[in-house]
Design an enzyme around this catalytic site. Sequence first.
Site, short mmCIF file in Angstrom:
data_model
loop_
_atom_site.label_atom_id
_atom_site.label_comp_id
_atom_site.label_asym_id
_atom_site.label_seq_id
_atom_site.Cartn_x
_atom_site.Cartn_y
_atom_site.Cartn_z
N CYS A 2 32.60 77.06 26.37
CA CYS A 2 32.79 76.05 25.32
C CYS A 2 33.85 75.03 25.72
O CYS A 2 34.82 75.36 26.41
CB CYS A 2 33.24 76.73 24.05
SG CYS A 2 32.07 77.96 23.49
N ARG A 27 30.76 73.45 33.37
CA ARG A 27 31.21 74.81 33.07
C ARG A 27 30.11 75.66 32.45
O ARG A 27 30.28 76.85 32.30
CB ARG A 27 32.36 74.76 32.08
CG ARG A 27 33.54 74.09 32.67
CD ARG A 27 34.61 73.90 31.65
NE ARG A 27 35.83 73.63 32.34
CZ ARG A 27 37.00 74.11 32.01
NH1 ARG A 27 37.11 74.90 30.98
NH2 ARG A 27 38.05 73.82 32.71
N TRP A 74 28.83 77.58 24.39
CA TRP A 74 28.25 78.63 25.21
C TRP A 74 28.16 79.85 24.28
O TRP A 74 29.18 80.39 23.87
CB TRP A 74 29.14 78.91 26.41
CG TRP A 74 28.57 79.85 27.42
CD1 TRP A 74 27.64 79.56 28.37
CD2 TRP A 74 28.90 81.23 27.60
NE1 TRP A 74 27.38 80.68 29.13
CE2 TRP A 74 28.13 81.72 28.68
CE3 TRP A 74 29.78 82.11 26.96
CZ2 TRP A 74 28.21 83.02 29.13
CZ3 TRP A 74 29.85 83.41 27.40
CH2 TRP A 74 29.07 83.86 28.47
N ASN A 103 36.63 76.96 20.13
CA ASN A 103 36.43 77.78 21.33
C ASN A 103 37.07 79.12 21.06
O ASN A 103 38.15 79.18 20.47
CB ASN A 103 37.15 77.18 22.55
CG ASN A 103 36.47 75.94 23.07
OD1 ASN A 103 35.43 75.53 22.57
ND2 ASN A 103 37.09 75.34 24.07
N GLY A 104 36.46 80.20 21.53
CA GLY A 104 37.06 81.52 21.37
C GLY A 104 36.18 82.42 20.52
O GLY A 104 35.02 82.11 20.24
N GLU A 482 31.10 90.50 47.93
CA GLU A 482 30.93 89.10 47.52
C GLU A 482 29.50 88.64 47.83
O GLU A 482 28.88 87.92 47.04
CB GLU A 482 31.99 88.23 48.23
CG GLU A 482 31.80 86.73 48.16
CD GLU A 482 31.85 86.15 46.76
OE1 GLU A 482 32.12 86.87 45.79
OE2 GLU A 482 31.57 84.94 46.63
N LYS A 486 26.92 87.21 45.04
CA LYS A 486 26.26 85.89 45.15
C LYS A 486 24.75 86.04 44.99
O LYS A 486 24.11 85.29 44.27
CB LYS A 486 26.52 85.23 46.52
CG LYS A 486 27.85 84.60 46.78
CD LYS A 486 28.18 83.39 45.98
CE LYS A 486 28.90 83.77 44.72
NZ LYS A 486 30.32 83.61 44.71
N GLU A 489 23.77 86.98 41.32
CA GLU A 489 24.01 86.02 40.24
C GLU A 489 23.12 84.78 40.31
O GLU A 489 22.80 84.20 39.28
CB GLU A 489 25.49 85.64 40.11
CG GLU A 489 26.01 84.73 41.18
CD GLU A 489 27.48 84.37 40.97
OE1 GLU A 489 27.88 84.09 39.84
OE2 GLU A 489 28.22 84.36 41.97
N HIS A 505 26.73 109.49 50.83
CA HIS A 505 27.22 110.19 49.64
C HIS A 505 26.43 109.77 48.39
O HIS A 505 26.90 109.98 47.28
CB HIS A 505 28.72 109.94 49.46
CG HIS A 505 29.52 110.42 50.62
ND1 HIS A 505 29.69 111.76 50.90
CD2 HIS A 505 30.16 109.76 51.62
CE1 HIS A 505 30.42 111.90 52.00
NE2 HIS A 505 30.71 110.70 52.46
N LYS A 604 30.84 78.60 34.05
CA LYS A 604 31.76 78.34 35.16
C LYS A 604 33.16 78.86 34.87
O LYS A 604 33.79 79.48 35.70
CB LYS A 604 31.79 76.84 35.46
CG LYS A 604 32.67 76.47 36.65
CD LYS A 604 32.10 77.02 37.94
CE LYS A 604 33.01 76.80 39.13
NZ LYS A 604 32.69 77.75 40.21
C1 F6R Z 1 31.08 84.31 40.95
C2 F6R Z 1 32.12 83.64 40.20
C3 F6R Z 1 32.90 84.43 39.23
C4 F6R Z 1 34.36 83.93 39.17
C5 F6R Z 1 35.10 84.65 38.03
C6 F6R Z 1 36.56 84.28 37.99
O1 F6R Z 1 30.46 83.43 41.85
O2 F6R Z 1 32.33 82.45 40.33
O3 F6R Z 1 32.84 85.79 39.50
O4 F6R Z 1 34.96 84.19 40.39
O5 F6R Z 1 34.50 84.31 36.81
O6 F6R Z 1 36.72 82.90 37.83
P1 F6R Z 1 38.07 82.17 38.23
O7 F6R Z 1 38.20 82.28 39.70
O8 F6R Z 1 37.92 80.76 37.75
O9 F6R Z 1 39.17 82.91 37.53
#
Ligand code: F6R
Length: 609
Positions: A2, A27, A74, A103-104, A482, A486, A489, A505, A604
Site C-alpha cells: 500500500c 511496489r 495491496w 496503510n497497515g 536464493e 528466485k 517466486e 537425511h 516489493k
Molecule cells: C525476494 C525478495 C524478498 C525481499 C524481502 C525483504 O526476491 O525480494 O524476499 O528480499 O521481502 O525485503 P527488503 O530487502 O526490502 O527488506
Amino acid sequence: MCGIVGAVSGRNVLGVLLQGLQRLEYRGYDSCGVAVWQDGTLRTSRSTARVADLARQIDASGLHALTGIAHTRWATHGAPSTANAHPHVSPDTARPRIALVHNGIIENHDSLRAELQAAGYRFDSQTDTEVIAHLIDRLYDGDLFDAVEQAVRRLRGAYALAVLCRDEPHRIVGARSGSPLVVGLSDGECFLASDAMALAGVTDRIAYLRDGDIVDIGLAGWHVHDRDGQRRERPVQTVKILAGSTDLGPYRHFMQKEIFEQPQALADTLEGVEGIVPELFGDGAWRTFDQIDRLLILGCGTSYYAGLVGKYWIELLARIPVTVEIASEYRYRPSIPDPRTLVVTISQSGETADTLAALLHARNLGQPHTLTICNVESSAMVRESTLAYITRAGIEIGVASTKAFTTQLAALFLLALTLAQARGTLDDDALAAHLQAMRHLPRAIQGALALEPQLIAWAEQFAARDHALFLGRGLHLPIAQEGALKLKEISYIHAEAYPAGELKHGPLALVTDAMPVVTVAPTDELLAKLESNMQEVRARGGRLFVLTDADSRFDSADGVQVIRLPEHHGLLSPIVFTVPLQLLAYHAAIVRGTDIDKPRNLAKSVTVE
Ligand code: F6R
C-alpha cells in the site's frame, strides 16, 4: 504494498497525487483511488486497474481540487475489488463527511465494526480501513484533528493514515504507528506520503514522523502532536530521493534489466571505497567496532540469505561470531540481549515491517550498536540505525530482488574486511588483495551474464517441471537457497534448497528423473564432498545441472549438464554464482509466461507484518 499520497496546495493537486501513486506503483498493488475536496463535497474515484487507468477516469470526470488524498492498495482484508479499494468514506451516504486512506492492519477491527454497526453505520467493504473512517466520523465534533487523535487511541495494530473532512477544506490530518508516513514541504504547499519517493520531483524537503505522531497539514503550515497529545517539532531534512530510471530501455522486464545492471551496480557500490576504513560505515564506526564482540544479522527473504553469506565471511576473515536470524522470528523470541553485539539489519527497501520492528526490538532490549545495509538512504531503517552502508544498486523495480542482493553481498564483504582490520586478523597486504579482487567483480559478473544462452537452454527444461532441488555447501548454501527462492517466486515452480550433505537425511526420497537438481559447485575445499552427494543423485536417476568454476574437473555427461563460470576471486564466488541462478529463474518464468515483475500475491516493499 500500500502507498499513500496527500496534498494541500493553491494549485490543482491531482497531478501530484497521480504522479505520486505512479512512483509507488512498482511496489505492487491491486487497486488504487483518490478522494478530493471539491466545492464543498468529497469526491472519490477508485479502480482495480492501473494508476494510468485511474488517471483517465479522473480526466473524464473533470475532477479538479486543491486538497486530496490518494492510495495504492495491496489486499490484506478483503479481496482486490473497487468496493475494497481506498479511499473509504463515512457515513455511507451521498454526501460523506470523512474520506480516508490507510496503510497497515487494524487488529481490533471486528470489535470496532460491531460497535459501529450497533451505532447505525453501514459497511460497504470487507476492509479493516472502513472501520477507521466510521470511527472518525462518529467522534467528529467540528475538528478533524481532534477526531483523529481520539480515534487512533482506539486502534490496535499498525497504521499510517491520511484523512480529509468535507467541512474543513485545505486540511489533511495524518497519523502513524508502525507504518511510515512523511511530511513534504514546498512553498505554500504541504504533502503527506508513505515514502519520500512518492514526492520525488515535487519536493525534497521532508520531515519524518515518529510512531504515535498525528500531523495536521494545511496551506498555512503544519504541526505535530505525539502519542500523548504534546506538540512536537520534527526536523525538516533535505533528502536525496532515490528516483532513478524507471524506463525499461531495450529489456523486456525490469528484472532482466536489473540483472544486467549488476556490473554497474557493483561498480557504483564500490565507488569511493579507496581503502578499508571503519568510516565506510559511518562516522565513529571505529568506536563501535571497538566495543563489540559479536554480530547479530537480521533480514527477511533474499536479504536474510545475504546475511548468511555475510556470517561466513565475517567469521572466516574477522574471527567474530555471527548469528543470523529471520527478522520476523527474532522480534517475537525471548532472546538474550547483549550490549556488546552489533545488530546488523539488511534490507533493500529499508522499510520492511518485520526487519524494522526487529531493529527497534533489538535496541529496546538494550543493544545500542546498530548498522543497516540498505539501498535507500532516506529509509526508516537507515534513520533508526547508528551506522549505515548504502548500497548503490539504483532503484530496483522488479519484485524479485537481484542487483540489491549482489550489492548487499559486496557491502557485507567490505564489512568483513573492515572488522578484520579492526581485529588485526588480516594484514594490509591481504586487505589490499581482497579489495583489488572486489574491483574485478563487475568484469566477472559480465562474464556470468554472457552465459545467458546456456541458461535459456536449461530454463526450457525446467519450465516443464513442477519441482526442483538446489544443492550447495558452505558459503554457497545461501546461494542455492536464493536460487530456489528466485525460481519459485517468479516461475511458480516449487523449489527447495538443501545443504548437499543433508540429501540422504530425507530429500533424496524425492529424487527421480523428473526432479532437476541444481548444484552450486565451485572448486573449493568442499568439492570432493559435493561430488559424492552428486553421485547419490545420479544413482537415483536424478538429472544434475551443475554450476562450477572455469578450472573444474566436471564435464557434461549423460544426465549431467555443466556450465562453467568465468574466473573470479574464490571468496567472492557467491556473488558470481548468483547471476546464473537469476537468469535460470528469469528464463523459466519467461517460458511459463508468468507476470515476472509482479509475481502473484507478492509486493516489493512489505510494510505490513
Ligand atoms: C525476494 C525478495 C524478498 C525481499 C524481502 C525483504 O526476491 O525480494 O524476499 O528480499 O521481502 O525485503 P527488503 O530487502 O526490502 O527488506
